[in-house]
Design an enzyme around this catalytic site. Sequence first.
Site, PDB file in Angstrom:
ATOM      1  CG  HIS A 143      43.857  59.043  -0.155  1.00 15.89           C
ATOM      2  ND1 HIS A 143      44.200  60.618  -0.216  1.00 15.89           N
ATOM      3  CD2 HIS A 143      45.137  58.848  -0.313  1.00 15.89           C
ATOM      4  CE1 HIS A 143      45.529  61.193  -0.290  1.00 15.89           C
ATOM      5  NE2 HIS A 143      45.610  60.013  -0.251  1.00 15.89           N
ATOM      6  CB  CYS A 178      47.941  60.796  -6.032  1.00 13.16           C
ATOM      7  SG  CYS A 178      49.127  60.935  -5.477  1.00 13.16           S
ATOM      8  CG  HIS A 180      48.212  56.054  -2.446  1.00 15.46           C
ATOM      9  ND1 HIS A 180      47.447  56.677  -3.487  1.00 15.46           N
ATOM     10  CD2 HIS A 180      48.760  57.397  -1.782  1.00 15.46           C
ATOM     11  CE1 HIS A 180      47.657  58.318  -3.332  1.00 15.46           C
ATOM     12  NE2 HIS A 180      48.458  58.152  -1.627  1.00 15.46           N
ATOM     13  CG  HIS A 202      49.482  59.615   3.011  1.00 12.65           C
ATOM     14  ND1 HIS A 202      51.020  59.403   2.207  1.00 12.65           N
ATOM     15  CD2 HIS A 202      48.788  59.771   1.458  1.00 12.65           C
ATOM     16  CE1 HIS A 202      51.218  59.630   1.111  1.00 12.65           C
ATOM     17  NE2 HIS A 202      49.652  60.526   0.662  1.00 12.65           N
ATOM     18  CG  HIS A 261      44.352  51.516  11.581  1.00 11.59           C
ATOM     19  ND1 HIS A 261      44.992  52.067  12.239  1.00 11.59           N
ATOM     20  CD2 HIS A 261      44.946  50.115  11.607  1.00 11.59           C
ATOM     21  CE1 HIS A 261      46.098  51.875  12.134  1.00 11.59           C
ATOM     22  NE2 HIS A 261      46.090  50.366  11.873  1.00 11.59           N
ATOM     23  CD  GLU A 290      49.521  64.713   1.005  1.00 10.63           C
ATOM     24  OE1 GLU A 290      48.629  63.957   0.410  1.00 10.63           O
ATOM     25  OE2 GLU A 290      50.346  65.518   0.331  1.00 10.63           O
TER      26      GLU A 290
END
Lengths: 139, 139, 139, 139, 139, 139
Positions: free
Chosen positions: F13, F32, F38, F40, F79, F129
């Site tokens: 995201h 962010c 990036h 998670h 994914h 997260e």
Amino acid sequence: MTLTRRYRFSSSHRLHSPQLNDEENQQVYGKCNNPYGHGHDYVLDVSVSGKLDAATGRIVDLDTLDQVVGNHIVNCFEHRNLNADIPAFQSMVPTTENVAVEIGRRLTEAWPDAFGNTGTLLKKIRIRETPRNIFELTL
Amino acid sequence: MTLTRRYRFSSSHRLHSPQLNDEENQQVYGKCNNPYGHGHDYVLDVSVSGKLDAATGRIVDLDTLDQVVGNHIVNCFEHRNLNADIPAFQSMVPTTENVAVEIGRRLTEAWPDAFGNTGTLLKKIRIRETPRNIFELTL
Amino acid sequence: MTLTRRYRFSSSHRLHSPQLNDEENQQVYGKCNNPYGHGHDYVLDVSVSGKLDAATGRIVDLDTLDQVVGNHIVNCFEHRNLNADIPAFQSMVPTTENVAVEIGRRLTEAWPDAFGNTGTLLKKIRIRETPRNIFELTL
Amino acid sequence: MTLTRRYRFSSSHRLHSPQLNDEENQQVYGKCNNPYGHGHDYVLDVSVSGKLDAATGRIVDLDTLDQVVGNHIVNCFEHRNLNADIPAFQSMVPTTENVAVEIGRRLTEAWPDAFGNTGTLLKKIRIRETPRNIFELTL
Amino acid sequence: MTLTRRYRFSSSHRLHSPQLNDEENQQVYGKCNNPYGHGHDYVLDVSVSGKLDAATGRIVDLDTLDQVVGNHIVNCFEHRNLNADIPAFQSMVPTTENVAVEIGRRLTEAWPDAFGNTGTLLKKIRIRETPRNIFELTL
Amino acid sequence: MTLTRRYRFSSSHRLHSPQLNDEENQQVYGKCNNPYGHGHDYVLDVSVSGKLDAATGRIVDLDTLDQVVGNHIVNCFEHRNLNADIPAFQSMVPTTENVAVEIGRRLTEAWPDAFGNTGTLLKKIRIRETPRNIFELTL
């Protein structure tokens, strides 16, 4: 004696090899080939060895190690898209195998300046992509 | 085949080397040099190898291993101050590197009596000081 | 909605109550009463609640939270001896119960300045002394 | 470079060796000799090495690995009683040492068909019986 | 304030309800219905609350808690087959839900004798069957 | 009694709110907000409560729960890039707070069809997260 020190970075990537056609990419990478990418919380373990300093009782200067791994790896990869933000992945698909190779290359290159005459050696890196998949590269 | 068995002990220590002056101690150890000490929940992994006994399907007698590590390490270090309670750290700063050396020395010394003619060998110890710092000593 | 954010600090302590005699101290605290102390890697989870900000999609400003917990807790407790370095434990035995009380008191006191008119509420703290012992205090 | 991939299975077993009498069985295995058995959530780590494929950036085909370990290990051991359901443990006591031997034998036997000419090698298996007991077998 | 203390036991069981026919048992429990059973490393978290004792800084006497949970739960369930070794599971299928109920019943029954006039209350038990399945029972 | 069942998905995201200008976005989200995103490895814990069925000893049908969470959450998020692949995040910035809201909305909507007359209730979702940031939404 070796010390293994743990670092983390969260990055995104898409697995799509320019050397494969679309169908092959889909077959090899499955959902990792999804067009808009996905991401992981990578765990990077760096293992170094060194001679025990009799005065300090230490085998490696941790501040130096954190600087090398910070400047060359974590600060570059953290909260980044590997395909778009890391030059090496213009020509190399950012599988975790290749991420390991690139991290190994960067650390090996930076090592002499940081630890040149200290006897501290870079032995191994280990990257955990997910809790089920861990890659290890002996250097 | 090797077995790695996990033990834990919680101890306190202060890193301050008699071979360094106050400024050097502060520079080398940072907040680990704070005068009144601090502590950790150490995790100790002891790795042994042995021949598989055909009758028992075991490579090591776990009760004996627990007794050796208990008597010589855990019972001595658990809930203790390493600097004050462990003789070796009168002359050696209790970094985790030196803790590993002392544990290795104690286990190596106790091994023949415990496992003399069993073929069980002490291979490696690994100490986790914090989840980020792990030391490994091959014996 | 609540956010739980994790912090860590490594401290040493000795459990010995001035309101108990030596025998009682030994009986109540066992090896935690050993004269030179021991230590732990404490894990502190701070839970806060807040209204979801429509523009930012956030319920709490993480930088502010890290500053409050950093300045009032982690920077004071990290690599310290609780008995010697924290004033509250001059008169209170530093059991993890009392450590929770002291952390709750400090955060409650610091909250209005940091989060006064944001609607972010301090709900709960949880301290893990060892993986087997976890204390929770609702605030 | 090696990849370690993690699998899990939950099985029950009873440790009782036909080569020992009842008293010896009780002495060697303690409560693991209880007549009606007990069980564990085994964690199996399979380590393989391979040449990095320049086109795919991969050292092993994960689908093939999952099929081999699935068909020959997980699907056979998962939610089973090792003594009753696995033929090898008719004649061999199902200690985790012997479970490692049996898993190694099965994977070694299945490897050529699955990875015959790929250069992917089976290097090591590691079985965690409980968080305190981990067995490693180099293949 | 609450304390959560962690215990572990490894047991085997088979899920087969006398109130269902074979086909229904197979449909409801799947591979958990396999005839010879399987097993788990259960993790039991017991949460208690209590008044903070001003002299000791404690909310519960840990030795008493360990004795109650040890005598009534861990020593009975550890390395046992739940169906065969625990009377309650003669008439109740040993799902983890029912294991929670039985543990709650045993602790509730033993509580008055152990903690009668101390103000220590049994609040909650939580059982982790596997890392993916956790049951919580408020008492 | 409640059951908490764990699911995982790896997504990418970028945090960038259309209601904020570039400078504000940078200030609120920091790294962010990096342009290429990036990712998670999210851990999703779904907590449900239900009445204990006397015949089966179960409080919820796990297959149904896995289907609901699989079809409406894991298969959609796994994914994927949250900004590009999930319609709700066209108009809502994909902070983990908003991811929790969207997951709660999807599960609440799907619940009646799946668990309509079973008495199984959706109680809470918790999203990790990173190991340091956990969000909880009571439903």
